[in-house]
Design an enzyme around this catalytic site. Structure first.
Site, mmCIF file in Angstrom:
data_model
loop_
_atom_site.group_PDB
_atom_site.id
_atom_site.type_symbol
_atom_site.label_atom_id
_atom_site.label_comp_id
_atom_site.label_asym_id
_atom_site.label_seq_id
_atom_site.Cartn_x
_atom_site.Cartn_y
_atom_site.Cartn_z
ATOM 1 N N HIS A 148 0.880 -1.574 0.269
ATOM 2 C CA HIS A 148 -0.050 -0.498 0.271
ATOM 3 C C HIS A 148 0.685 1.016 0.119
ATOM 4 C CE1 HIS A 148 0.333 -0.498 4.536
ATOM 5 N NE2 HIS A 148 0.400 1.319 4.831
ATOM 6 N N ASP A 179 -0.074 -7.578 1.394
ATOM 7 C CA ASP A 179 0.385 -5.935 1.378
ATOM 8 C C ASP A 179 2.068 -5.619 1.805
ATOM 9 O OD1 ASP A 179 0.292 -3.677 1.668
ATOM 10 O OD2 ASP A 179 -0.905 -3.415 3.521
ATOM 11 N N GLY A 251 3.309 6.456 7.727
ATOM 12 C CA GLY A 251 4.838 6.773 7.448
ATOM 13 C C GLY A 251 6.092 5.911 7.986
ATOM 14 N N ASN A 252 5.190 4.934 9.335
ATOM 15 C CA ASN A 252 5.901 3.884 9.284
ATOM 16 C C ASN A 252 5.791 2.151 8.113
ATOM 17 O OD1 ASN A 252 5.718 5.013 12.899
ATOM 18 N ND2 ASN A 252 7.092 4.039 12.226
ATOM 19 N N SER A 253 4.955 2.899 7.879
ATOM 20 C CA SER A 253 4.613 1.556 7.614
ATOM 21 C C SER A 253 5.237 0.991 6.077
ATOM 22 C CB SER A 253 3.135 1.490 6.340
ATOM 23 O OG SER A 253 1.916 2.114 7.046
ATOM 24 N N GLY A 309 -9.794 -25.039 -3.605
ATOM 25 C CA GLY A 309 -11.057 -24.607 -3.879
ATOM 26 C C GLY A 309 -12.063 -24.846 -2.310
ATOM 27 N N VAL A 310 -12.100 -24.924 -1.209
ATOM 28 C CA VAL A 310 -12.581 -24.880 -0.530
ATOM 29 C C VAL A 310 -13.644 -23.673 0.212
ATOM 30 C CG1 VAL A 310 -12.891 -27.833 -0.103
ATOM 31 C CG2 VAL A 310 -11.683 -26.179 0.945
#
Length: 526
Positions: A148, A179, A251-253, A309-310
């Site tokens: 992000h 992410d 800003g820490n991300s 696919g469950v």
């Protein structure tokens, strides 16, 4: 008469002389006393300040109160970078119109969006800028950060600790599910790196440091502890976080969460806040997950996860009441099976309880997902499951998750609005006629249709919704209103009840959901 006057005059003169002598004596005594007292006071003051044997204080040399944190910061901080991104936003009315779903053109929110955006005038493109952090993990300039931070950026610039130069970065690859993103810069020299540790060894209560650029303030260090591990329900399916009370702000991300051993044990990713700032609850993606994602991105540019696919819901799929009713000691109840998926080919159905994968017991959603998602594409997964209280076994071929669950549009049709009389537990039900079944996408199903759910009722509490079809009550088949009423009539306050519910999904197939609960008292049913 004259003699008397003379005597009186003589007496007055004598009295005046005596008074003068008395006054003089009084003044002399006062002066004498004042001199003695003053001398004593002076003597006392002189004795107090004449000198002591006390040692003078000295200002000591400046030394750190503790060097345990500073040593860690000195090792890791040079590898922490500031990331500045630029995104060009196009202001065009026509491009902002929300797309109606293919099978539901009469979107109730569409008019609102049309009216709002039709009132916006076209304007020139504008640049939006944002800041984040990252950590260098390879001396050749490879950087780990959050997706992000760089998502949709048209320009990414990286600034290293203690330098004014900015390096233009390119995106090597991203993984939206966790992410995470990997960037590459060319600095023309070997760069300082941070070592990623094993987050599995971190314990709740351990000290950690968060390093990054909150609000653009580069090289900011905050301290706290690990306040929880394996925290789910915050982000997406493959995000299980380390929770910390070290201050994390915008800003820490993308910056590192560091252990006292100097290892990066997490990538700071998210906060929970009501004010957009620090409120004591932050989340970092564990380093073990980051390492796996990083290795796949640098090898193939993307992350591949296996799937059979469950689908299931963690809280409902592992509920003890449901598992007991289905005859399973533990496991995960699957709600749906993707059409054409490996699970369907292996014979699995909604309502089955998967109890083990490749011989390892399944007692949580992670126990089911992790071994399959990490398995090589094309490998075989041995599955044990329970159906109708009987133990069964099958083998499914692991496929690429993006192929098993392709992006599909489509929504369930409108639910019927027929009025229904209030019923037990706050459920309003009607016969599932062919017409009603068609309208809710249940043409081949049997049961009774839930047309409404009373707010704050038992039915709402355990998860019923409009459009659900009740197929069983405590394993007793329900195909009509009469059968439903008979099944409900057998229930007694305080006993366990499990509803088998068929639920239409957006991708136009039906999920099997079990809703468990404890039958409430008579005055609590509505």
């Amino acid at each position: 008469m004259g003699e008397q006057v003379k005597e009186l005059y003589s007496w007055a003169r004598r009295r005046k002389f005596l008074a003068a002598i008395f006054v003089a004596l009084t003044l002399m005594v006062g002066i004498l006393i004042g001199s003695v007292v003053s001398g004593r006071v002076s003597a006392v003051k002189s004795a107090t300040f004449s000198g002591t044997n006390a040692t003078p204080l000295a200002v000591p040399d400046p030394i750190p109160a503790s060097n345990s944190f500073s040593g860690i910061v000195n090792r890791v901080e040079p590898a922490v970078v500031n990331i500045a991104t630029t995104q060009v936003m196009e202001h065009r009315t026509t491009s902002r119109r929300r797309r109606a779903e293919p099978d539901n053109p009469d979107d109730p929110m569409q008019d609102f969006f049309d009216k709002f955006f039709d009132g916006q005038k076209d304007g020139p493109a504008q640049a939006e800028r944002s800041l984040g952090s990252g950590v260098i993990v390879d001396k050749r300039g490879y950087i780990l950060t959050n997706n992000h931070v760089v998502d949709q950026a048209t320009k990414i610039q990286v600034q290293m600790h203690g330098e004014t130069a900015r390096y233009t970065a390119k995106v090597v690859g991203v993984d939206e599910a966790t992410d995470l993103a990997v960037l590459k810069i060319d600095a023309g020299k070997d760069l300082p790196t941070a070592r990623l540790g094993n987050s599995d060894g971190v314990q709740v209560g351990d000290w950690v440091l968060a390093i990054g650029s909150p609000f653009g303030l580069q090289a900011t260090v905050t301290a706290g502890i690990i306040s929880a591990k394996d925290r789910g329900g915050i982000g997406q399916q493959f995000q299980r976080f380390l929770q910390t009370d070290a201050a994390i702000n915008p800003g820490n991300s993308g910056g590192p969460l560091v252990s006292l051993g100097g290892d990066v044990i997490g990538i700071n990713t998210a906060i929970i806040t009501g004010s957009r700032g620090y409120e004591g609850v932050g989340f970092a993606l564990p380093s073990t997950t980051a390492i796996s994602v990083y290795n796949q991105i640098i090898a193939q540019g993307r992350v591949t996860r296996g799937s059979i696919g469950v689908s299931f819901q963690e809280d409902l799929g592992t509920n003890a009441i449901t598992l007991k009713a289905l005859g399973a000691p533990y496991g995960v109840v699957i709600e749906g099976v993707e059409p054409g998926s490996p699970a369907e080919k292996a014979g699995l159905k909604g309502g089955d309880v998967i109890t083990s994968v490749n011989g390892t017991a399944v007692k949580s959603g992670n126990d089911l997902v992790n071994p399959i998602s990490l398995a090589p594409i094309g490998s075989k997964a041995k599955l044990n499951y329970v159906r109708d209280r009987a133990q069964k076994e099958t083998v499914a071929t692991v496929e690429d998750r993006t192929r098993v669950f392709p992006n599909t549009a489509g929504r369930m049709g409108d639910h019927p609005n027929e009025d229904a009389a209030p019923a037990e537990f706050g459920l309003h039900v009607q016969e599932l006629t062919p017409d009603r079944a068609h309208r809710v996408g249940m043409s081949t199903q049997k049961g009774v249709l839930v047309t409404d759910v009373d707010p704050a009722s038992f039915a709402e509490d355990i998860g019923f919704g409009r459009g659900d079809v009740i197929a069983e009550v405590n394993r007793q088949l329900v195909s009509s209103l009469d059968e439903y009423r008979k099944a409900i009539g057998k229930l007694k306050a305080g006993e366990n009840v499990v509803f088998k519910v068929l639920r239409h999904q957006d991708s136009d197939h039906v999920l099997t959901v079990f809703l468990p609960g404890v039958v409430p008292a008579e005055d609590q049913k509505q």
